[in-house]
Design a protein around this motif. Structure first.
Motif: not given
Length: 372
Positions: A293-314
């Motif tokens: 949930s934290k990761g989804v919320a973080f990327l959602a808040a970044l909006g158009g800048d979410a592409h600056l994150v390459e991937a998620a690790v788990d």
């Protein structure tokens, strides 16, 4: 916001097109309750595809084993029966059984009995469904509910249902755990605000809810790096039983934090946008560690800048190769970082920095590790 954060998504297109809902946090100045006034329960889709567990973390396993042991000892539950509402994948109830509970009953639409440890299989029952629809009677020595109440609306009605299902068994221990909203507001922790979380509590508002719905508060305390709020209660036959403790007098403090949240939110967002752009401008790659949930919320808040994150690790193997709801980021196993070689790893929960640092060192991945 994506309406669910932990549903497994098999392809990027479906993840990007994931259903969304509106979030408008509202603070009640009378009782301190914080809630999403636009929450629509029709979006709920909890099922066996819901993958919320933190149970693959050794740190988290140690925490739940310790808490389970405390509750079993303090509430004399050895040889007794415990029902857990919203048991997830059953890790906590498993630890209560190991600590001496004779029979554990777990109720959750996402439970996987096939993933429950063999050593407790004969002393557990699993109900793949919801309380009260699929399991209406709480005939037990303790009722446990961890990280479920924040998903419930209308929450007071649901708590009255819990009280009614316990009936006249006033010696039943009622043991709840959920996030602390005051910390979220104080820190501007936008990554802890999700659509699924429609009800947010502080120490004071949680105690007021319990008393108004037929429970006497026995104790409250903070746990897990002061992220979680724990309340212990008993059913009562008296209206609004008990005397409020000093720790519950947080209405003004929560109200002040609520007033400041928008500004704190903007400050934190700007900080992380600038950090990600700094890495990208230098030709580097950034990943987040934690696809829940934290990761989804973080990327959602970044909006158009979410592409600056390459991937998620788990570290949860059931998530590997799946995609993040809303943003479409692919979820990697830690070992895939040996090829990706990120320049920045952002831990979605500071509690896990030590574990993540150890995993990165084991993989011989030299990178900068920072936490939200």
């Amino acid at each position: 916001m994506p309406v669910h954060s932990c549903l497994l998504v098999d392809d990027e297109r479906t993840a990007v097109d994931f259903p969304r809902g509106d979030l408008d946090l509202t603070f009640c100045s009378a009782c301190g309750f914080v809630f999403n006034r636009l929450f629509d329960p029709a979006h709920n889709a909890y099922s066996s595809d819901y993958e919320e567990t933190q149970g693959f973390s050794p740190l988290f396993q140690d925490f739940i084993a310790d808490l389970a042991g405390q509750w079993v000892d303090r509430h004399d539950l050895v040889g007794k029966t415990v029902v857990e509402i919203g048991c997830g994948k059953g890790e906590f109830l498993t630890e209560m059984v190991r600590a001496g509970v004779a029979h554990g009953i777990g109720v959750d639409p996402g439970v996987h009995p096939d993933r429950v440890a063999d050593d407790v299989a004969g002393r557990t029952t699993w109900v793949r469904g919801f309380f009260p629809r699929d399991f209406p009677d709480l005939d037990a020595d303790a009722v446990v509910c961890r990280h479920t109440l924040e998903h419930i609306a209308p929450v007071a009605d649901w708590m009255r249902t819990v009280r009614g299902a316990i009936g006249d068994r006033t010696d039943t221990a009622v043991l709840f755990e959920l996030p602390d909203v005051k910390r979220v507001l104080d820190e501007g922790a936008f990554w802890d605000v999700y659509y699924e979380h429609c009800s947010y509590f502080s120490t004071g508002s949680l105690a007021r809810l319990f008393r108004r719905t037929g429970f006497e508060v026995v104790g409250q305390w903070m746990a897990y790096d002061n992220q979680y709020l724990i309340i212990e209660a008993r059913p009562s036959t008296a209206p609004a039983p008990g005397t409020p403790e000093a720790v519950e007098a947080d209405l003004d403090a929560v109200g002040h934090a609520a007033d400041q949240f928008a500004a704190a939110h903007a400050t934190m967002m700007n900080r992380w946008r600038e950090r990600l752009r700094e890495v990208a401008d230098g030709g580097g790659r950034s990943v987040i560690w934690g696809s829940g949930s934290k990761g989804v919320a973080f990327l959602a808040a970044l909006g158009g800048d979410a592409h600056l994150v390459e991937a998620a690790v788990d570290i949860n193997p059931f998530k590997h190769g799946r995609y993040m709801a809303g943003s479409g980021h692919r979820i990697l196993a830690p070992k895939e970082l040996t090829d990706l070689r990120p320049d920045l790893v952002i831990a979605m929960n500071p509690a896990y920095v030590g574990e993540i640092g150890h995993d990165l060192a084991t993989l011989d991945v030299a990178t900068t590790l920072e936490a939200l």
